[in-house]
Design an enzyme around this catalytic site. Structure first.
Site, PDB file in Angstrom:
ATOM      1  CD  GLU A 434      -2.659  -1.508   0.085  1.00  0.00           C
ATOM      2  OE1 GLU A 434      -2.738  -0.659  -0.798  1.00  0.00           O
ATOM      3  OE2 GLU A 434      -3.207  -2.619   0.020  1.00  0.00           O
ATOM      4  N   GLY A 435       1.988   1.201  -0.690  1.00  0.00           N
ATOM      5  CA  GLY A 435       2.915   2.329  -0.771  1.00  0.00           C
ATOM      6  C   GLY A 435       4.025   2.165   0.235  1.00  0.00           C
TER       7      GLY A 435
END
Length: 591
Positions: A434-435
């Protein structure tokens, strides 16, 4: 086997003593009285400890398997998923129009912590579905909402997000998946996606994939990307399932942790999909899902650490090793328990003070999301600013905390039998997906600080300043909480000023300090949360509301954080103010 018990008392303290949720005036929050939230959290805790926790090691040892194109989940997962669905847990904070219970996001996040602590890999199946639900709910047409959301709310159908490709992770401008428009308004999706969590499994009738792809006319950058709904099975007009779509699992990824979750390579071979949101505006729609997911991953970071900490405390109380330096505390036994030793105490206090501060920050963030949902633009801006801090800082420190918990066990922590290794391995992914946290730091410094002219970071500073001013007459808290918070806030402001004065001339000065800034911000935010909790705990003691031991313990834990952890803001500021030169000095060939 590791144990887990939901920290209901601490959650109740945050919800009611600190946030005072039932009196917040937000829609639906008036229902969140103490008795109601306690009943919900106790029920979630019972399911977590009795059903999900025993399956955690099963999922880790068995993992998922791919057989003739079908993904099989570990033993017991299917039955547990049915219990989650039957209990209404998947629908807790979803829209009643589509079968949800309409509870605030904050309550959904609180129960989510309980389920993640018990079995993170299992909870990801419903967690990703919730994110896909949110994206369709925010950007879908009425027809799309009616077609997909009721079954996703109940988790009869689950959902995914498909971004990453073999050559393309953070830089989505390199994305190659194509979407060819058809005469009937659909698109044919072609491409390969990797690292797709819960990409396929045997616990739901259908999987609704949200897929980023490029449609004609969009250009080469991320501005040309669109988002598509691509179901595993096509859905007929009457809502029944039709033919299998041209989407398949190419492989299951072999991972360091979260073995119980099916992380898939997904192949789209002319699969039929439908545009979600506006054409060539897919990033905007996907970020509805991504921002929720990033808050959820921040929660995963500290929730795993909570489970590891609980086990470390039990081990430290039971394991006999050595004698207290001040004299035997277990004179009838061959040795004293580990917990008598100052360094073990230091480790456990590092864990406890982080966990309780992290929980407060996550709950506060969820409360801002509820405020944003009610139309509060200031809250929306504030949570946008804080999302990379919550994701990046809580997962970095959450992983560190699982390692500290493992270390309490000594050599036994390295042996799979005791289960501490799984907490460490599972927690490691939270810093990446998620990054990745380096990207979170870059987003914070390069985008979020300057967003809307910097008014959101200024609002944070003003909140801290106003809080300190409001309570400056509280002598019981001034030296231990308010003054350290003021010092940390000044360090954070000095770092922001350094970027302002130097970043324009040389952007590397800002980017080289971005990771330190994220941690500086994280420590300051936890300091703020601890100061708020201290005010609530001191008030409860002064008013004699009962359970003095809980409130005294809360204050002692907070003092530890303010004295032993919060001073790290000075270290991070010093690193930031050293600029980019020490970071960029070597040529590539010199590494």
């Amino acid at each position: 086997m590791p144990i887990y018990n939901a920290p209901v008392r601490d959650m109740q303290f945050i919800l009611h003593d600190v946030l005072e949720v039932s009196a917040s005036g937000l829609p639906g929050h008036e229902e969140l009285d103490r008795d109601f939230t306690e009943a919900v959290l106790e029920a979630a805790g019972k399911l977590a400890s009795e059903v999900l926790t025993p399956l955690n090691v099963v999922g880790d040892q068995q993992g998922c398997t791919l057989e003739n194109g079908v993904v099989r989940t570990p033993d017991g997962f299917g039955e547990a998923f049915e219990q989650m669905k039957e209990g209404g847990w998947t629908a807790l904070d979803c829209d009643p129009e589509y079968g949800g219970q309409g509870m605030p996001y904050l309550l959904g996040l609180a129960t989510g912590e309980v389920f993640v602590s018990a079995n993170m890999a299992f909870n990801m199946y419903q967690g990703l579905t919730h994110g896909a639900y949110s994206a369709i709910h925010a950007h879908g047409t009425d027809e799309q909402k009616q077609k997909y959301l009721p079954k996703m709310v109940s988790c009869e159908w689950t959902g995914t997000m498909n971004l990453t490709e073999p050559h393309c992770g953070t830089d989505l401008g390199l994305l190659r998946s194509k979407a060819e428009p058809q005469d009937d308004g659909s698109y044919l999706i072609t491409g390969q996606k990797i690292f797709i969590s819960a990409g396929d499994h045997d616990m739901s009738e259908n999987v609704i994939h949200l897929v980023l792809a490029k449609a004609p006319g969009g250009g080469e950058s991320t501005k040309g990307i669109s988002l598509f709904i691509v179901p595993k099975f096509l859905v007929n007009e009457d809502g029944s399932l039709g033919d299998r779509n041209n989407v398949s699992v190419g492989n299951l990824e072999e991972k360091m942790g979260i073995h119980g979750n099916s992380t898939c390579v997904m192949n789209y071979d002319g699969a039929k999909g439908w545009l979600l949101g506006d054409l060539h505006k897919g990033m905007r729609a996907m970020f509805t899902m991504m921002n929720e997911a990033r808050i959820g991953v921040g929660l995963q970071g500290y929730a795993l650490a909570e489970a590891a900490y609980q086990n470390a405390v039990e081990y430290a109380k039971d394991r006999l090793q050595g004698r207290a330096v001040t004299g035997a505390e277990n004179p009838e036994g061959p040795a004293d328990p580990l917990i008598v030793h100052p360094d073990i105490r230091r480790s456990l206090m590092d864990q406890k003070s982080f966990l309780e501060g992290a929980r407060m920050l996550a709950f506060w963030g969820a409360h801002q999301i509820d405020r944003a949902h009610s139309g509060d633009e200031a809250a929306e801006g504030l949570i946008s600013l804080m999302t990379p801090v919550i994701k990046g800082f809580l997962t970095d420190k959450g992983f560190d905390t699982t390692v500290l918990a493992q270390q309490v066990y000594g050599g036994h922590g390295y042996i799979e039998e005791h289960g501490m290794s799984q907490f460490v391995r599972d927690a490691r992914i939270t810093m990446i997906y998620e990054g990745a946290n380096g990207v979170q730091a870059l987003d914070l410094v390069s985008r979020k600080l300057a967003q809307d002219g910097g008014k959101h970071v200024m609002a944070f500073f003003e909140s801290v300043k106003a809080f300190i001013k409001e309570h400056e007459g509280n002598e019981a808290l001034k030296a231990d909480f308010l003054e350290p918070l003021k010092a940390a806030s000044k360090d954070l402001q000095a770092a922001a000023m350094f970027f302002m004065n130097n970043g324009m001339k040389n952007p590397n000065h800002a980017l080289a300090g971005s990771y330190d800034f994220m941690h500086l911000f994280g420590h300051t935010a936890l300091g703020f949360m601890w100061a708020r909790m201290a005010v609530a705990a001191q008030k409860a003691l002064d008013e004699g509301t009962g359970n003095d031991d809980f409130y005294k313990t809360k204050l002692a834990t907070g003092r530890y954080y303010m004295k032993r952890q919060l001073p790290m803001t000075g270290t991070h500021l010093a690193r930031i103010e050293s600029g980019a030169d020490p970071v960029m000095e070597l040529d590539a060939e010199q590494f």
